[in-house]
Design a protein around this motif. Structure first.
Motif, short mmCIF file in Angstrom:
data_model
loop_
_atom_site.label_atom_id
_atom_site.label_comp_id
_atom_site.label_asym_id
_atom_site.label_seq_id
_atom_site.Cartn_x
_atom_site.Cartn_y
_atom_site.Cartn_z
N ALA A 1 0.82 -1.21 0.00
CA ALA A 1 0.00 0.00 0.00
C ALA A 1 0.86 1.26 0.00
CB ALA A 1 -0.94 0.01 1.21
N PRO A 2 0.98 1.92 -1.15
CA PRO A 2 1.51 3.27 -1.17
C PRO A 2 0.40 4.25 -0.80
CG PRO A 2 0.88 2.65 -3.38
CD PRO A 2 0.58 1.46 -2.49
N SER A 3 0.69 5.54 -0.74
CA SER A 3 -0.35 6.52 -0.44
C SER A 3 -1.42 6.49 -1.53
CB SER A 3 0.25 7.92 -0.31
OG SER A 3 0.98 8.26 -1.48
N ALA A 4 -2.66 6.73 -1.14
CA ALA A 4 -3.81 6.55 -2.03
C ALA A 4 -4.11 7.81 -2.82
CB ALA A 4 -5.04 6.12 -1.21
N ASN A 5 -3.16 8.18 -3.67
CA ASN A 5 -3.29 9.38 -4.49
C ASN A 5 -2.57 9.15 -5.82
OD1 ASN A 5 -0.92 9.56 -2.54
ND2 ASN A 5 -0.34 11.07 -4.07
N ARG A 6 -2.78 10.02 -6.77
CA ARG A 6 -2.01 9.96 -8.00
C ARG A 6 -0.54 10.27 -7.71
NH1 ARG A 6 -3.49 7.52 -12.42
NH2 ARG A 6 -2.78 9.15 -13.84
N PHE A 7 0.33 9.66 -8.47
CA PHE A 7 1.76 9.75 -8.21
C PHE A 7 2.23 11.20 -8.26
CE2 PHE A 7 6.25 9.52 -9.53
CZ PHE A 7 6.75 8.79 -8.47
N GLY A 8 2.97 11.61 -7.21
CA GLY A 8 3.51 12.96 -7.14
C GLY A 8 2.58 13.98 -6.54
N HIS A 9 1.30 13.62 -6.37
CA HIS A 9 0.33 14.57 -5.83
C HIS A 9 0.37 14.57 -4.30
CE1 HIS A 9 -2.44 14.79 -9.63
NE2 HIS A 9 -1.16 14.68 -9.96
N VAL A 10 -0.44 15.44 -3.70
CA VAL A 10 -0.52 15.55 -2.25
C VAL A 10 -1.13 14.29 -1.67
CG1 VAL A 10 -1.49 16.86 -0.33
CG2 VAL A 10 -0.72 18.06 -2.40
N SER A 11 -0.52 13.74 -0.64
CA SER A 11 -1.03 12.52 -0.02
C SER A 11 -2.37 12.79 0.67
CB SER A 11 -0.03 11.98 1.01
OG SER A 11 1.19 11.64 0.38
N PRO A 12 -3.28 11.81 0.67
CA PRO A 12 -4.60 12.00 1.28
C PRO A 12 -4.60 11.62 2.76
CG PRO A 12 -4.57 9.92 0.12
CD PRO A 12 -3.20 10.51 -0.04
N THR A 13 -5.27 12.41 3.57
CA THR A 13 -5.40 12.11 4.99
C THR A 13 -6.85 11.90 5.41
OG1 THR A 13 -5.34 14.49 5.46
CG2 THR A 13 -3.26 13.28 5.63
N THR A 14 -7.77 11.86 4.43
CA THR A 14 -9.18 11.54 4.68
C THR A 14 -9.70 10.67 3.55
OG1 THR A 14 -10.10 13.43 3.46
CG2 THR A 14 -9.55 13.79 5.80
N ALA A 15 -10.79 9.97 3.81
CA ALA A 15 -11.41 9.14 2.79
C ALA A 15 -11.92 9.98 1.62
CB ALA A 15 -12.55 8.32 3.40
N ASP A 16 -12.46 11.18 1.92
CA ASP A 16 -12.95 12.05 0.85
C ASP A 16 -11.82 12.48 -0.08
OD1 ASP A 16 -15.60 11.94 1.50
OD2 ASP A 16 -15.62 13.82 2.63
N ALA A 17 -10.64 12.72 0.49
CA ALA A 17 -9.49 13.09 -0.35
C ALA A 17 -9.10 11.95 -1.28
CB ALA A 17 -8.31 13.50 0.53
N VAL A 18 -9.20 10.72 -0.78
CA VAL A 18 -8.93 9.55 -1.63
C VAL A 18 -9.93 9.49 -2.78
CG1 VAL A 18 -8.76 7.04 -1.74
CG2 VAL A 18 -7.97 8.24 0.29
N ARG A 19 -11.19 9.64 -2.43
CA ARG A 19 -12.24 9.58 -3.47
C ARG A 19 -12.02 10.67 -4.52
NH1 ARG A 19 -16.16 12.54 -4.40
NH2 ARG A 19 -15.99 13.59 -2.40
N GLU A 20 -11.73 11.88 -4.08
CA GLU A 20 -11.50 12.98 -5.03
C GLU A 20 -10.33 12.67 -5.97
OE1 GLU A 20 -10.89 16.24 -2.42
OE2 GLU A 20 -12.99 16.35 -1.80
N GLU A 21 -9.30 12.02 -5.44
CA GLU A 21 -8.10 11.72 -6.22
C GLU A 21 -8.30 10.54 -7.16
OE1 GLU A 21 -4.38 12.16 -6.27
OE2 GLU A 21 -4.88 14.23 -5.81
N LEU A 22 -8.92 9.47 -6.67
CA LEU A 22 -8.83 8.18 -7.36
C LEU A 22 -10.13 7.60 -7.88
CD1 LEU A 22 -6.22 6.27 -5.16
CD2 LEU A 22 -5.84 7.53 -7.28
N ALA A 23 -11.26 8.24 -7.62
CA ALA A 23 -12.54 7.66 -8.03
C ALA A 23 -12.57 7.30 -9.51
CB ALA A 23 -13.69 8.60 -7.70
#
Length: 321
Positions: free
Chosen positions: A144-166
């Motif tokens: 498990a790397p950070s749940a964001n697109r490569f090079g972007h700001v790492s997510p610290t909430t579930a909503d941030a993950v959804r915004e990045e990776l949905a």
């Protein structure tokens, strides 16, 4: 797309379902105390390949394998030095990754082709429950790397993950919502393949803490081991990040609460402590992008320890994507 798409509350049933999803080759984003991770079965090449695809991550960039307890080290690593065991006993579960010589279980697709593997036991009730459920059905570890697109700001909430990776997840993939990450910056990565430990990425576990536990001086010589977050430009929002100057009108500003906000400057965060700074820095950078700001000025915290980790992330963010 609805705000709840992919996102699941962390009930016992949801965790059992998520563990089985990982075992079946799916992806599950889950909270840790540092940031949210995007997880796949660390022994499944096709599943791990989906992490790289979803993130847009270079194939030679290794992943960290998350395990439920330090008892699993021996499955993933060979030639484990005594000081690595001491570190694991003192700081796991916790924000620390140990890089060790890999066993045959750790294959090229998870190590980036290197002869080493990164291991971590996260200190988050949801992450540990997921890993425990995964272990009970025969799972060995979750990459498990950070749940964001490569090079972007790492997510610290579930909503941030959804915004990045949905847009990059399959309909069956899941995001477990475990609230905001309590540390907020990624784990300290420690090379344990030499006669003494070496920090490859700073984090909440500091040089002083490592030396006190191991009785060894932390090595400072360079190494060619590749690890997550080691590229010159990383952790960057769309906005330009500039460090340690006075912001001007319409710019965003992040600084400890003791710093005043100049007129017409948009204050994004005013943490009172270095620990709070770490918790809010990524969400504040994301907020800058939501507001459409072109520039964010950050007054970096001074000192060692966690402040050093924050400065490391901000320096990379200031280089852009």
């Amino acid at each position: 797309m609805t705000s709840g798409e992919f996102v699941s509350n962390c009930t016992a049933d949801a965790l059992t379902t998520a563990a089985q999803l990982v075992k079946d080759g799916g992806l599950v984003a889950f909270p840790t105390e540092t940031v949210y991770g995007l997880g796949a079965d660390a022994t499944n090449a096709a599943a791990v390949a989906r992490i790289y695809q979803a993130k847009g991550r270079p194939a030679d960039h290794p992943l960290i394998v998350h395990i439920h307890s330090m008892q699993a080290i021996g499955e993933w690593a060979d030639e484990i030095p005594d000081y690595a065991i001491a570190l694991a006993r003192n700081f796991w579960p916790g924000p620390m990754t140990l890089v060790l010589k890999r066993s045959i279980l750790a294959e090229d697709f998870v190590t980036g082709g290197q002869p080493t593997v990164g291991l971590r036991v996260p200190d988050h009730v949801v992450a540990l429950a997921l890993l425990s459920a995964f272990e009970k059905i025969g799972g060995k570890g979750i990459a498990a790397p950070s749940a964001n697109r490569f090079g972007h700001v790492s997510p610290t909430t579930a909503d941030a993950v959804r915004e990045e990776l949905a847009n990059y997840l399959a309909p069956t993939d899941q995001i477990l919502d475990g609230g905001s990450s309590s540390v907020g910056v990624e784990s300290t990565i420690i090379d344990c393949t030499s006669t003494a430990p070496r920090i490859l990425r700073p984090g909440a576990i500091t040089t002083e803490m490592i030396e006190e536990v191991t009785g060894l001086k932390v090595l400072t010589e360079a190494t060619d081991i590749r690890v997550s977050g080691s590229l010159e430009n990383h952790y960057a929002p769309s906005a330009t990040v500039e460090l340690n100057r006075t912001p001007i009108a319409t710019e965003g500003f992040i600084a400890l609460a003791e710093f005043e906000t100049p007129e017409s400057v948009i204050r994004l965060a005013s943490p009172k402590t270095v620990e709070e700074f770490a918790r809010v820095i990524y969400s504040a950078l994301r907020e800058a992008d939501k507001k459409g700001l072109k520039t964010v000025v950050v007054q970096e915290p001074t000192g060692n320890g966690l402040a050093l980790a924050i400065r490391d992330r901000l320096l990379r963010a200031s280089k852009g994507r």
